[in-house]
Scaffold this motif. Structure first.
Motif, PDB file in Angstrom:
ATOM      1  N   GLY A  14      32.563  42.256  42.050  1.00 65.03           N
ATOM      2  CA  GLY A  14      33.803  41.630  42.469  1.00 65.03           C
ATOM      3  C   GLY A  14      34.955  42.013  41.565  1.00 65.03           C
ATOM      4  N   LEU A  15      36.081  42.284  42.170  1.00 68.08           N
ATOM      5  CA  LEU A  15      37.306  42.613  41.446  1.00 68.08           C
ATOM      6  C   LEU A  15      38.378  41.655  41.932  1.00 68.08           C
ATOM      7  CD1 LEU A  15      38.572  44.794  39.494  1.00 68.08           C
ATOM      8  CD2 LEU A  15      39.326  45.971  41.568  1.00 68.08           C
ATOM      9  N   GLY A  16      39.039  40.977  41.001  1.00 64.44           N
ATOM     10  CA  GLY A  16      40.002  39.989  41.468  1.00 64.44           C
ATOM     11  C   GLY A  16      40.897  39.467  40.376  1.00 64.44           C
ATOM     12  N   HIS A  17      41.339  38.219  40.563  1.00 59.05           N
ATOM     13  CA  HIS A  17      42.305  37.620  39.655  1.00 59.05           C
ATOM     14  C   HIS A  17      41.709  37.326  38.277  1.00 59.05           C
ATOM     15  CE1 HIS A  17      44.894  37.423  43.066  1.00 59.05           C
ATOM     16  NE2 HIS A  17      44.173  36.519  43.694  1.00 59.05           N
ATOM     17  N   ASP A  18      40.381  37.360  38.166  1.00 59.78           N
ATOM     18  CA  ASP A  18      39.750  37.071  36.881  1.00 59.78           C
ATOM     19  C   ASP A  18      39.302  38.329  36.135  1.00 59.78           C
ATOM     20  OD1 ASP A  18      37.793  37.757  38.665  1.00 59.78           O
ATOM     21  OD2 ASP A  18      36.711  35.851  38.556  1.00 59.78           O
ATOM     22  N   SER A  19      39.545  39.509  36.708  1.00 60.14           N
ATOM     23  CA  SER A  19      38.991  40.736  36.129  1.00 60.14           C
ATOM     24  C   SER A  19      39.551  41.047  34.746  1.00 60.14           C
ATOM     25  CB  SER A  19      39.227  41.915  37.077  1.00 60.14           C
ATOM     26  OG  SER A  19      38.565  41.698  38.305  1.00 60.14           O
ATOM     27  N   LEU A  20      40.855  40.869  34.563  1.00 58.20           N
ATOM     28  CA  LEU A  20      41.441  41.085  33.238  1.00 58.20           C
ATOM     29  C   LEU A  20      40.804  40.161  32.204  1.00 58.20           C
ATOM     30  CD1 LEU A  20      45.319  41.603  33.559  1.00 58.20           C
ATOM     31  CD2 LEU A  20      43.709  43.014  32.274  1.00 58.20           C
ATOM     32  N   MET A  21      40.516  38.960  32.623  1.00 59.44           N
ATOM     33  CA  MET A  21      39.898  37.991  31.724  1.00 59.44           C
ATOM     34  C   MET A  21      38.515  38.459  31.283  1.00 59.44           C
ATOM     35  SD  MET A  21      38.790  34.094  32.597  1.00 59.44           S
ATOM     36  CE  MET A  21      37.574  34.729  33.775  1.00 59.44           C
ATOM     37  N   TRP A  22      37.672  38.869  32.245  1.00 58.62           N
ATOM     38  CA  TRP A  22      36.324  39.322  31.891  1.00 58.62           C
ATOM     39  C   TRP A  22      36.390  40.509  30.934  1.00 58.62           C
ATOM     40  CZ3 TRP A  22      33.855  35.347  32.744  1.00 58.62           C
ATOM     41  CH2 TRP A  22      33.793  34.683  33.966  1.00 58.62           C
ATOM     42  N   ALA A  23      37.261  41.464  31.223  1.00 56.35           N
ATOM     43  CA  ALA A  23      37.373  42.637  30.353  1.00 56.35           C
ATOM     44  C   ALA A  23      37.853  42.248  28.960  1.00 56.35           C
ATOM     45  CB  ALA A  23      38.309  43.664  30.982  1.00 56.35           C
ATOM     46  N   SER A  24      38.770  41.283  28.884  1.00 54.06           N
ATOM     47  CA  SER A  24      39.301  40.872  27.581  1.00 54.06           C
ATOM     48  C   SER A  24      38.264  40.129  26.754  1.00 54.06           C
ATOM     49  CB  SER A  24      40.543  39.990  27.769  1.00 54.06           C
ATOM     50  OG  SER A  24      40.197  38.703  28.250  1.00 54.06           O
ATOM     51  N   PHE A  25      37.280  39.516  27.409  1.00 52.78           N
ATOM     52  CA  PHE A  25      36.209  38.832  26.690  1.00 52.78           C
ATOM     53  C   PHE A  25      35.239  39.824  26.039  1.00 52.78           C
ATOM     54  CE2 PHE A  25      36.225  34.718  29.465  1.00 52.78           C
ATOM     55  CZ  PHE A  25      37.384  34.310  28.835  1.00 52.78           C
ATOM     56  N   ASN A  26      35.298  41.082  26.433  1.00 47.86           N
ATOM     57  CA  ASN A  26      34.319  42.072  25.982  1.00 47.86           C
ATOM     58  C   ASN A  26      35.010  43.295  25.377  1.00 47.86           C
ATOM     59  OD1 ASN A  26      31.704  43.203  25.677  1.00 47.86           O
ATOM     60  ND2 ASN A  26      31.852  44.246  27.652  1.00 47.86           N
ATOM     61  N   PRO A  27      35.902  43.097  24.399  1.00 48.26           N
ATOM     62  CA  PRO A  27      36.615  44.239  23.816  1.00 48.26           C
ATOM     63  C   PRO A  27      35.648  45.174  23.098  1.00 48.26           C
ATOM     64  CG  PRO A  27      36.932  42.293  22.463  1.00 48.26           C
ATOM     65  CD  PRO A  27      36.236  41.832  23.714  1.00 48.26           C
ATOM     66  N   GLY A  28      35.813  46.458  23.328  1.00 45.01           N
ATOM     67  CA  GLY A  28      34.922  47.428  22.707  1.00 45.01           C
ATOM     68  C   GLY A  28      33.660  47.672  23.493  1.00 45.01           C
ATOM     69  N   GLY A  29      33.387  46.812  24.480  1.00 42.15           N
ATOM     70  CA  GLY A  29      32.206  46.985  25.309  1.00 42.15           C
ATOM     71  C   GLY A  29      32.544  47.686  26.612  1.00 42.15           C
ATOM     72  N   THR A  30      31.546  47.804  27.477  1.00 41.40           N
ATOM     73  CA  THR A  30      31.734  48.401  28.801  1.00 41.40           C
ATOM     74  C   THR A  30      31.742  47.294  29.843  1.00 41.40           C
ATOM     75  OG1 THR A  30      30.653  50.480  28.185  1.00 41.40           O
ATOM     76  CG2 THR A  30      30.758  49.955  30.529  1.00 41.40           C
ATOM     77  N   THR A  31      32.868  47.114  30.504  1.00 38.21           N
ATOM     78  CA  THR A  31      32.974  46.146  31.592  1.00 38.21           C
ATOM     79  C   THR A  31      33.319  46.914  32.856  1.00 38.21           C
ATOM     80  OG1 THR A  31      33.777  44.458  30.042  1.00 38.21           O
ATOM     81  CG2 THR A  31      34.069  44.026  32.398  1.00 38.21           C
ATOM     82  N   LEU A  32      32.420  46.864  33.824  1.00 41.30           N
ATOM     83  CA  LEU A  32      32.563  47.657  35.043  1.00 41.30           C
ATOM     84  C   LEU A  32      32.536  46.733  36.256  1.00 41.30           C
ATOM     85  CD1 LEU A  32      32.692  50.584  36.204  1.00 41.30           C
ATOM     86  CD2 LEU A  32      30.196  50.481  36.375  1.00 41.30           C
ATOM     87  N   PHE A  33      33.473  46.958  37.181  1.00 41.57           N
ATOM     88  CA  PHE A  33      33.594  46.113  38.363  1.00 41.57           C
ATOM     89  C   PHE A  33      33.174  46.885  39.611  1.00 41.57           C
ATOM     90  CE2 PHE A  33      36.601  44.686  35.187  1.00 41.57           C
ATOM     91  CZ  PHE A  33      36.399  43.309  35.165  1.00 41.57           C
ATOM     92  N   LEU A  34      32.439  46.218  40.497  1.00 45.03           N
ATOM     93  CA  LEU A  34      32.017  46.794  41.767  1.00 45.03           C
ATOM     94  C   LEU A  34      32.659  45.990  42.892  1.00 45.03           C
ATOM     95  CD1 LEU A  34      28.199  47.324  41.032  1.00 45.03           C
ATOM     96  CD2 LEU A  34      30.076  48.958  40.747  1.00 45.03           C
ATOM     97  N   GLU A  35      33.412  46.667  43.748  1.00 40.92           N
ATOM     98  CA  GLU A  35      34.203  45.986  44.780  1.00 40.92           C
ATOM     99  C   GLU A  35      34.018  46.676  46.125  1.00 40.92           C
ATOM    100  OE1 GLU A  35      36.518  43.886  47.141  1.00 40.92           O
ATOM    101  OE2 GLU A  35      36.092  43.238  45.075  1.00 40.92           O
ATOM    102  N   GLU A  36      33.949  45.887  47.186  1.00 38.25           N
ATOM    103  CA  GLU A  36      33.693  46.423  48.525  1.00 38.25           C
ATOM    104  C   GLU A  36      34.929  46.972  49.227  1.00 38.25           C
ATOM    105  OE1 GLU A  36      33.300  42.775  51.392  1.00 38.25           O
ATOM    106  OE2 GLU A  36      33.180  42.080  49.313  1.00 38.25           O
ATOM    107  N   ASP A  37      36.116  46.496  48.862  1.00 40.27           N
ATOM    108  CA  ASP A  37      37.344  46.813  49.595  1.00 40.27           C
ATOM    109  C   ASP A  37      38.179  47.843  48.837  1.00 40.27           C
ATOM    110  OD1 ASP A  37      39.752  46.901  50.925  1.00 40.27           O
ATOM    111  OD2 ASP A  37      39.986  44.730  51.088  1.00 40.27           O
ATOM    112  N   PRO A  38      38.255  49.089  49.313  1.00 39.67           N
ATOM    113  CA  PRO A  38      39.024  50.128  48.604  1.00 39.67           C
ATOM    114  C   PRO A  38      40.499  49.776  48.447  1.00 39.67           C
ATOM    115  CG  PRO A  38      37.630  51.097  50.310  1.00 39.67           C
ATOM    116  CD  PRO A  38      37.593  49.620  50.516  1.00 39.67           C
ATOM    117  N   LYS A  39      41.083  49.140  49.456  1.00 38.56           N
ATOM    118  CA  LYS A  39      42.496  48.776  49.371  1.00 38.56           C
ATOM    119  C   LYS A  39      42.729  47.740  48.269  1.00 38.56           C
ATOM    120  CE  LYS A  39      43.612  49.765  54.216  1.00 38.56           C
ATOM    121  NZ  LYS A  39      44.104  49.210  55.506  1.00 38.56           N
ATOM    122  N   TRP A  40      41.790  46.823  48.145  1.00 36.36           N
ATOM    123  CA  TRP A  40      41.919  45.801  47.107  1.00 36.36           C
ATOM    124  C   TRP A  40      41.753  46.419  45.720  1.00 36.36           C
ATOM    125  CZ3 TRP A  40      44.190  41.626  46.046  1.00 36.36           C
ATOM    126  CH2 TRP A  40      43.748  40.746  45.053  1.00 36.36           C
TER     127      TRP A  40
END
Length: 282
Positions: free
Chosen positions: A102-128
């Motif tokens: 899922g990619l959405g309004h919380d994605s920046l938050m998840w990535a910021s919780f894991n600085p220096g790590g690998t945070t990868l998002f999988l999303e079904e909607d190319p336009k989104w």
């Protein structure tokens, strides 16, 4: 009970709480990395401060703080739900591999919780994906094609045991076209990485033609069971108030692995499995 707070006020409360969590994550990460244990006037004592040692917020953390402090759009999860994942990241005390469905309004938050790590998002909607990355180009995301529809959830649950490549002792993902619950066409990076945390908050699962989260739950279970490294895989499943999410969690993630929950989120700790004769996941 009637809510005492207007919608706008609740949104600002959540946004401020998120900023606080991000700030706390940064502070704790800095504390872990710092060898300076003095908390009383370090400068006066002639001790270098953390900032002198270069422990500064990462760009993704600064972007996240700015975003949530100035936006009316808040993450989909509640503060208590978010805190479960943050606490796990803090407890591991190192940069992690974090896979998020899922990619959405919380994605920046998840990535910021894991600085220096690998945070990868999988999303079904190319336009989104395009829309989100336009505003947050530092995020890493891939588009996923799902082969399932929510209307098939019951049939898939009753028939997957008839396909040997779906069995827990033989299940694999990459190229597994025979098992419809397997996400067989993900980028190589997903298969080649051992994920410490997997968040399942997508794909859509609230109308019959939607992909549903059946394949995401199954594939997360396979990844966790096939882990080669030490430790468990932390799997977080959102929207467990819905029937499909709950039933599939009990079938593949297992009640015995459920360690905590808050609101509509369940947290599982799934150990690797070397059982070559298992005919059930749970």
């Amino acid at each position: 009970m009637k809510n005492r707070y207007p919608v706008t006020e609740r949104r600002w409360f959540v946004a401020l709480a998120i900023v606080g969590l991000i700030g706390a994550a940064f502070f704790i990460a800095s504390a872990i990395r710092s060898s300076d244990s003095s908390l009383l006037c370090p400068a006066a004592a002639g001790i270098r401060t953390r900032l002198d040692d270069g422990y500064n917020p990462s760009p993704i953390q600064l972007r996240a703080i700015l975003h949530y402090a100035t936006s009316r759009v808040v993450p989909q999860q509640s503060v208590s739900e978010i805190k479960i994942s943050l606490d796990v990241l803090k407890s591991l005390g190192r940069p992690c591999n974090f896979l998020v469905f899922g990619l959405g309004h919380d994605s920046l938050m998840w990535a910021s919780f894991n600085p220096g790590g690998t945070t990868l998002f999988l999303e079904e909607d190319p336009k989104w994906v395009h829309a989100v990355l336009k505003d947050a180009p530092g995020l890493r995301a891939h588009t996923v094609r799902y082969r399932t529809q929510l209307r098939e959830a019951k049939a898939l649950l009753s028939s997957y045991r008839s396909e040997p490549t779906c069995w827990p002792s033989k299940a694999y993902l990459q190229g597994n076209e025979a098992c419809k619950l397997a996400l067989e066409n993900l980028p190589d990076e997903v298969y080649q990485t051992e994920w410490d945390l997997i968040m399942i908050d997508a794909p859509k699962g609230y109308f019959a033609e939607a992909p549903g989260r059946m394949a995401a739950v199954f594939s997360a279970a396979v990844m966790a069971r096939n882990r080669k490294g030490l430790g468990v895989t932390h799997v977080f499943l959102h929207d467990v108030d819905r029937k499909v999410e709950k039933v599939y969690a009990e079938e593949f993630l297992c009640k015995k692995n459920l360690v905590e929950g808050a609101g509509r989120l369940w947290h599982f700790q799934i150990p690797p499995s070397n059982d070559t004769h298992a005919n059930r996941f749970c």
